[in-house]
Design a protein around this motif. Structure first.
Motif, mmCIF file in Angstrom:
data_model
loop_
_atom_site.group_PDB
_atom_site.id
_atom_site.type_symbol
_atom_site.label_atom_id
_atom_site.label_comp_id
_atom_site.label_asym_id
_atom_site.label_seq_id
_atom_site.Cartn_x
_atom_site.Cartn_y
_atom_site.Cartn_z
ATOM 1 N N ALA A 150 0.821 -1.222 0.000
ATOM 2 C CA ALA A 150 0.000 0.000 0.000
ATOM 3 C C ALA A 150 0.850 1.266 0.000
ATOM 4 O O ALA A 150 0.471 2.286 -0.568
ATOM 5 C CB ALA A 150 -0.942 -0.017 1.204
ATOM 6 N N SER A 151 2.012 1.211 0.625
ATOM 7 C CA SER A 151 2.862 2.408 0.757
ATOM 8 C C SER A 151 3.858 2.559 -0.394
ATOM 9 O O SER A 151 4.724 3.438 -0.362
ATOM 10 C CB SER A 151 3.643 2.333 2.071
ATOM 11 N N ALA A 152 3.740 1.704 -1.439
ATOM 12 C CA ALA A 152 4.753 1.676 -2.508
ATOM 13 C C ALA A 152 4.908 3.026 -3.196
ATOM 14 O O ALA A 152 6.028 3.479 -3.456
ATOM 15 C CB ALA A 152 4.403 0.600 -3.537
ATOM 16 N N GLY A 153 3.793 3.705 -3.503
ATOM 17 C CA GLY A 153 3.859 4.976 -4.222
ATOM 18 C C GLY A 153 4.691 6.018 -3.503
ATOM 19 O O GLY A 153 5.557 6.674 -4.097
ATOM 20 N N LEU A 154 4.444 6.166 -2.182
ATOM 21 C CA LEU A 154 5.202 7.146 -1.394
ATOM 22 C C LEU A 154 6.666 6.749 -1.286
ATOM 23 O O LEU A 154 7.563 7.586 -1.358
ATOM 24 C CB LEU A 154 4.584 7.287 0.002
ATOM 25 N N THR A 155 6.912 5.439 -1.114
ATOM 26 C CA THR A 155 8.289 4.943 -1.032
ATOM 27 C C THR A 155 9.060 5.274 -2.306
ATOM 28 O O THR A 155 10.203 5.748 -2.263
ATOM 29 C CB THR A 155 8.308 3.421 -0.794
ATOM 30 N N ILE A 156 8.420 5.055 -3.459
ATOM 31 C CA ILE A 156 9.075 5.306 -4.747
ATOM 32 C C ILE A 156 9.392 6.790 -4.915
ATOM 33 O O ILE A 156 10.495 7.162 -5.356
ATOM 34 C CB ILE A 156 8.183 4.794 -5.898
ATOM 35 N N LEU A 157 8.450 7.664 -4.577
ATOM 36 C CA LEU A 157 8.700 9.110 -4.691
ATOM 37 C C LEU A 157 9.859 9.540 -3.788
ATOM 38 O O LEU A 157 10.682 10.372 -4.165
ATOM 39 C CB LEU A 157 7.433 9.891 -4.346
ATOM 40 N N ARG A 158 9.932 8.942 -2.579
ATOM 41 C CA ARG A 158 11.047 9.259 -1.664
ATOM 42 C C ARG A 158 12.380 8.836 -2.267
ATOM 43 O O ARG A 158 13.379 9.540 -2.154
ATOM 44 C CB ARG A 158 10.824 8.580 -0.311
ATOM 45 N N GLU A 159 12.391 7.667 -2.902
ATOM 46 C CA GLU A 159 13.633 7.174 -3.519
ATOM 47 C C GLU A 159 14.080 8.109 -4.642
ATOM 48 O O GLU A 159 15.271 8.415 -4.780
ATOM 49 C CB GLU A 159 13.426 5.749 -4.058
#
Length: 371
Positions: free
Chosen positions: A161-170
């Motif tokens: 569920a948190s993948a989108g935010l994780t990707i933007l942070r990366e």
């Protein structure tokens, strides 16, 4: 002393030799897998004759063996030839979204980028992460140890569920993404996901594709770099880097997503037509095809000399029961042996309707099994 290239090709020759010893047609599930593959090729590339489909399918199975070997071979990435905008895969001055496809030895891009010092994040679905994530991490760790590398490598499970935010942070941290934009069985469209998908032209059909790549690029301002992997006839792996797709921050996000995804599929198309036997997507692209409007049959029209509609249907003689496969709608129908025999021997029957009855005859005509 033999060169690394010579030893590599020697190992691939052994892989081929072992592969050719296997009687593929006796392998479990071969017939249905091949029939689905054949229907996919026909729907998207109808200019490839059906007589060539089995050769292409077996070529794909061999390419999958080669790809698995490449993932275990630490030197395979050092033997790759580069084409196009090669500077795009040297250590960049900022993050990139590398978009690639399941063509050729497609896993090599990850190895090459890491080997060149790029901080990168591989996006995978949950199923692939479970079954192949550990192998990929082991491969990267072996490269790190062998070459003394210190750059970052991470896998992000896009099913979280948190993948989108994780990707933007990366991306904001300066790390590049590696994305397979041609999908996988687990990323197929699901009911209720319409707002996450858009339709793009792909050969003779339209396919549904996720617009997350375009969204990430537009939101972060990070360019998309298309990279196509393919294997030459002499077994040399090639990575072809195409011109970056650069976002215009003030532009309409939906329009940018649509144009970027169409560019990515158009770029892929020219390589797929040259190397159709190297694309793993033939095994699952039916899950992404945009449904076509049904072609209404001319009800009440009775064929004077009914024939089996081989263009639309394939008979598969499985162990459990004969199967009728609809190549247009990808539906399977279990049929009786009597009906199978009738469809195979229509030219010897004076009155098909007299054998099957009026109701069954009308159903066979309406479904276009008979025409």
């Amino acid at each position: 002393m033999p060169s690394a290239q010579h030893l590599y090709k020697q190992e691939l020759a052994r892989c081929r030799e072992h592969f050719e010893r296997v009687n593929l047609r006796k392998e479990r599930g071969y017939l249905m897998k091949f029939t689905t593959f054949s229907a996919n090729v026909e729907n998207i590339m109808p200019f490839i004759p059906r007589s060539s489909h089995e050769r292409l399918f077996q070529e794909l199975l061999l390419q999958q063996v080669f790809t698995t070997f490449d993932q275990q071979c630490l030197t395979a990435g050092d033997l790759v030839k580069f084409r196009g905008a090669k500077e795009a895969i040297t250590k960049p001055d900022g993050p990139r979204i590398y978009c690639t496809y399941h063509l050729g030895s497609y896993r090599l891009l990850t190895s090459v980028l890491f080997r060149r010092g790029v901080d990168c994040v591989l996006l995978v679905g949950s199923n692939m992460n479970r079954h192949q994530g550990d192998d990929m991490l082991e491969h990267i760790e072996a490269l790190r140890q062998k070459h003394g590398l210190t750059n970052v490598f991470r896998i992000v499970d896009t099913g979280q569920a948190s993948a989108g935010l994780t990707i933007l942070r990366e991306l904001k941290a300066g790390r590049s993404l590696i994305v397979y934009v041609d999908g996988s069985p687990e990323t197929a469209p699901q009911p209720g996901e319409e707002d996450k998908l858009l339709s793009v032209r792909f050969g003779q059909r339209n396919v549904l594709t996720r617009k997350g790549v375009g969204y990430l690029s537009h939101t972060s301002g990070v360019p998309i770099v298309p990279v196509v992997s393919y294997r030459q006839p002499d077994l040399t792996n090639v990575l072809h880097c195409l011109d970056p797709i650069r976002p215009i921050r003030q532009s309409d996000r939906e329009m940018y997503c649509r144009e970027a995804m169409q560019q990515l599929y158009d770029a892929f198309w020219s390589y797929l037509t040259r190397y159709p036997g190297q694309w793993e997507g033939w095994n699952y692209i039916q899950s992404f095809l945009e449904p076509e409007l049904p072609k209404h049959a001319m009800y009440g029209r009775r064929p004077e000399h009914p024939a089996f509609n081989e263009d639309r249907y394939t008979l598969c003689d499985l162990e459990q029961a004969p199967i009728l496969f609809d190549r247009r709608l990808y539906q399977t129908y279990e049929i009786t042996e009597d009906l199978r025999d009738l469809l195979l021997n229509l030219n010897t029957i004076d009155s098909v309707e007299g054998v099957v009855g009026e109701e069954m005859f009308e159903e066979l005509v309406e479904m276009e099994i008979l025409h």
